[in-house]
Motif scaffolding. Structure first.
Motif, mmCIF file in Angstrom:
data_model
loop_
_atom_site.group_PDB
_atom_site.id
_atom_site.type_symbol
_atom_site.label_atom_id
_atom_site.label_comp_id
_atom_site.label_asym_id
_atom_site.label_seq_id
_atom_site.Cartn_x
_atom_site.Cartn_y
_atom_site.Cartn_z
ATOM 1 N N LEU A 22 33.939 41.076 24.877
ATOM 2 C CA LEU A 22 34.808 41.977 25.644
ATOM 3 C C LEU A 22 35.437 43.043 24.753
ATOM 4 C CD1 LEU A 22 36.775 39.652 28.078
ATOM 5 C CD2 LEU A 22 35.226 41.460 28.709
ATOM 6 N N LEU A 63 26.114 31.715 31.169
ATOM 7 C CA LEU A 63 26.989 31.619 32.348
ATOM 8 C C LEU A 63 28.290 32.385 32.117
ATOM 9 C CD1 LEU A 63 26.614 27.878 33.437
ATOM 10 C CD2 LEU A 63 26.295 29.849 34.901
ATOM 11 N N SER A 67 29.371 36.180 33.707
ATOM 12 C CA SER A 67 30.561 36.310 34.561
ATOM 13 C C SER A 67 31.466 37.447 34.091
ATOM 14 C CB SER A 67 31.330 35.000 34.599
ATOM 15 O OG SER A 67 31.858 34.729 33.333
ATOM 16 N N LEU A 68 31.345 37.835 32.833
ATOM 17 C CA LEU A 68 32.205 38.905 32.312
ATOM 18 C C LEU A 68 31.652 40.290 32.579
ATOM 19 C CD1 LEU A 68 33.241 37.430 28.856
ATOM 20 C CD2 LEU A 68 34.536 37.433 30.961
ATOM 21 N N LEU B 28 32.054 25.791 33.691
ATOM 22 C CA LEU B 28 31.407 27.093 33.480
ATOM 23 C C LEU B 28 30.910 27.684 34.796
ATOM 24 C CD1 LEU B 28 29.520 26.428 30.165
ATOM 25 C CD2 LEU B 28 31.579 27.756 30.513
ATOM 26 N N VAL B 31 33.821 29.260 36.184
ATOM 27 C CA VAL B 31 34.068 30.545 35.508
ATOM 28 C C VAL B 31 33.131 31.603 36.059
ATOM 29 C CG1 VAL B 31 33.913 31.761 33.287
ATOM 30 C CG2 VAL B 31 34.963 29.504 33.388
ATOM 31 N N ARG B 32 31.859 31.209 36.267
ATOM 32 C CA ARG B 32 30.856 32.161 36.758
ATOM 33 C C ARG B 32 31.214 32.633 38.178
ATOM 34 N NH1 ARG B 32 28.629 35.734 37.784
ATOM 35 N NH2 ARG B 32 26.427 36.257 37.990
ATOM 36 N N LYS B 35 33.950 34.992 38.452
ATOM 37 C CA LYS B 35 33.584 36.208 37.719
ATOM 38 C C LYS B 35 34.426 36.385 36.466
ATOM 39 C CE LYS B 35 31.306 38.624 41.379
ATOM 40 N NZ LYS B 35 31.231 39.734 42.272
ATOM 41 N N GLY B 36 34.630 35.321 35.731
ATOM 42 C CA GLY B 36 35.283 35.394 34.433
ATOM 43 C C GLY B 36 36.753 35.748 34.484
ATOM 44 N N TYR B 39 38.841 34.307 31.671
ATOM 45 C CA TYR B 39 38.589 34.932 30.375
ATOM 46 C C TYR B 39 39.208 36.321 30.292
ATOM 47 C CZ TYR B 39 35.945 32.329 26.998
ATOM 48 O OH TYR B 39 35.604 31.478 26.001
ATOM 49 N N LYS B 40 39.077 37.062 31.396
ATOM 50 C CA LYS B 40 39.604 38.430 31.397
ATOM 51 C C LYS B 40 41.116 38.403 31.260
ATOM 52 C CE LYS B 40 35.801 40.307 34.000
ATOM 53 N NZ LYS B 40 35.339 40.496 35.363
ATOM 54 N N PHE B 42 42.869 36.017 29.876
ATOM 55 C CA PHE B 42 43.151 35.577 28.507
ATOM 56 C C PHE B 42 43.021 36.760 27.540
ATOM 57 C CE2 PHE B 42 41.380 33.429 24.569
ATOM 58 C CZ PHE B 42 42.613 32.951 24.145
ATOM 59 N N PHE B 43 41.954 37.551 27.769
ATOM 60 C CA PHE B 43 41.732 38.739 26.933
ATOM 61 C C PHE B 43 42.875 39.736 27.101
ATOM 62 C CE2 PHE B 43 39.734 42.898 26.087
ATOM 63 C CZ PHE B 43 39.335 42.659 24.785
ATOM 64 N N ILE B 46 45.691 38.533 24.760
ATOM 65 C CA ILE B 46 45.480 38.642 23.312
ATOM 66 C C ILE B 46 45.233 40.080 22.872
ATOM 67 C CG2 ILE B 46 44.679 36.250 22.995
ATOM 68 C CD1 ILE B 46 41.899 37.431 22.565
ATOM 69 N N SER B 103 39.205 47.056 27.587
ATOM 70 C CA SER B 103 37.860 46.735 27.097
ATOM 71 C C SER B 103 36.920 47.808 27.617
ATOM 72 C CB SER B 103 37.436 45.362 27.597
ATOM 73 O OG SER B 103 36.075 45.162 27.318
ATOM 74 N N ILE B 114 37.384 47.645 31.438
ATOM 75 C CA ILE B 114 38.343 46.702 32.016
ATOM 76 C C ILE B 114 39.740 47.287 31.829
ATOM 77 C CG2 ILE B 114 39.284 44.361 31.890
ATOM 78 C CD1 ILE B 114 36.536 43.388 31.076
ATOM 79 N N SER B 148 37.948 45.286 36.695
ATOM 80 C CA SER B 148 36.730 45.786 36.051
ATOM 81 C C SER B 148 36.178 46.951 36.869
ATOM 82 C CB SER B 148 35.673 44.695 35.978
ATOM 83 O OG SER B 148 36.223 43.533 35.425
#
Lengths: 172, 249
Positions: A22, A63, A67-68, B28, B31-32, B35-36, B39-40, B42-43, B46, B103, B114, B148
């Motif tokens: 990312l 996976l 997704s990202l 996972l 997560v899929r 659509k993440g 993670y997004k 979390f990003f 940070i 991002s 993003i 996104s």
């Protein structure tokens, strides 16, 4: 706590792959293309843990990374699974110097494989549209990615391999 | 006399490792499917210390000047045209959300950015994202803190556009490089290098008159369509701050 981190370092580093993916630092790129980050982790992991583990973690990585990204044109899962399986069949080399170059070459090949799979999926999905333009930009992406992945792999893969080996020895 | 049944300990479901793998796999898949989002978000946290500041003054000012000039001309023409055709939508005057790019993937296989505003701030899927210069893309996915955006250069992007000089409708399709293709479904369509392209008044996805780009080159006429390469006015690879048009049309 320290022992926990040493033992689980491979899994902790796995979590950071999507973050780097990312982050996408422009200054590390060439023609707007980045090295294919997941391969740097997948190569040492598969070399140590074998083909089956490589295949499974290739699927896991695919996976998460799928997704990202918003792209529905292609999936990264087949390329990463295939690379994970392939990397697992490679034996560790005791010669450190040769090992560095091997990592570069193997990662370049893996990135070429994944890139070709991406491009073929894009071309297949957009079969009726203007394929030539997509083909040219796809080739550019593959070449830049192969070059960058091969360039960075000796530095990153060798370090990760050393760390994974160390944590495995400590675990045993 | 009787066979004593051995209790087997080697069944696959007795292996803890398999259940751990299964658990990870299920996570996972979650997560899929989401659509993440995890993670997004979390990003988002940070990357917070590294968010872009208010710089890039030159690039932004130049693009804004260009945009304003073109917009002024467009609005004048559009006003006259709209007076004649009252049934068309009025120029949008939406409430904007300012967001920073956290991002950026503007080259290679993926073409998306993003932003640091998500569903919590009222961003919705389909919202339009504009930057200094003009249109950048559309919001394709939102998480709690992030959204996104599919850029115009992505092969996923297909939008209705308008060649201002000849008042012709066409489709802008991303081709995976920095110059999306404009497709006009007429062999005799009047189009020249330097023509200005904006969002189409007939488009159901975009508000009208958002500047998009300038015709850079015209390709050979293929069968019954004409294609041209468009140089975008808004440069996603340098823009750090964007506006999200909140209201969908």
């Amino acid at each position: 706590m320290n022992k926990f981190f040493t033992n689980k370092l491979s899994i902790i580093s796995f979590i950071f792959i999507p973050i780097i993916f990312l982050w996408h630092p422009n200054w590390l790129g060439l023609l707007g293309v980045q090295p294919y980050w997941p391969l740097f982790w997948l190569l040492p992991w598969s070399m140590i843990n074998g083909s089956f583990n490589g295949l499974v973690f290739g699927l896991f990585l695919g996976l998460i990374l799928d997704s990202l990204t918003l792209d529905n044109n292609f999936s990264q899962i087949p390329g990463l699974m295939f690379c994970g399986f392939l990397f697992g069949r490679i034996k560790l080399n005791t010669n450190i110097f040769v090992g560095h170059f091997r990592h570069g070459l193997i990662c370049s090949f893996g990135s070429f494989l994944c890139g070709t799979l991406h491009l073929s999926q894009i071309l297949f999905k957009n079969f009726s549209d203007s394929n030539i333009l997509m083909f040219i930009s796809g080739i550019k992406n593959i070449l830049a990615e192969v070059f960058l992945t091969g360039l960075f792999a000796p530095f990153i893969c060798s370090q990760l391999l050393r760390i994974f080996k160390l944590s495995r020895i400590k675990l045993n | 006399m009787f066979d004593i049944r051995r209790i087997s300990h080697s069944r696959w479901w007795h292996k803890k490792k398999i259940w751990i793998f299964f658990g990870i796999f299920l996570f996972l898949v979650f997560v899929r499917i989401s659509k993440g989002s995890l993670y997004k978000d979390f990003f988002y946290f940070i990357s917070k210390p590294f968010w872009p500041g208010q710089f890039q003054k030159e690039v932004i000012l130049k693009s804004i000047d260009q945009e304003s000039l073109i917009k002024l001309n467009l609005i004048k023409k559009d006003n006259i045209r709209l007076r004649k055709i009252l049934s068309l939508q009025e120029s949008s005057n939406n409430y904007n959300i300012s967001a920073a790019v956290i991002s950026r993937k503007t080259g290679g296989w993926w073409r998306q950015i993003i932003l640091n505003k998500g569903s919590k701030d009222g961003v919705e899927i389909g919202n339009i994202v504009i930057g200094p210069g003009g249109l950048l893309g559309r919001v394709n996915n939102t998480s709690l803190f992030t959204s996104s955006v599919t850029l115009l250069t992505s092969p996923e992007s297909k939008l209705g556009v308008w060649v201002d000089r000849s008042q012709t409708n066409g489709i802008l399709v991303g081709s995976g490089d920095d110059y999306p293709s404009l497709i006009l479904y007429s062999k005799d369509a009047d189009i020249k290098v330097g023509d200005f392209v904006s969002s189409s008044p007939a488009s159901s996805l975009l508000p009208p008159n958002i500047p998009i780009g300038i015709v850079q080159s015209i390709d050979k006429t293929l069968q019954s369509k004409k294609t041209a390469k468009i140089s975008l006015l808004a440069k996603p690879n340098v823009i750090d701050w964007v506006q999200i048009l909140r209201k969908n049309i």
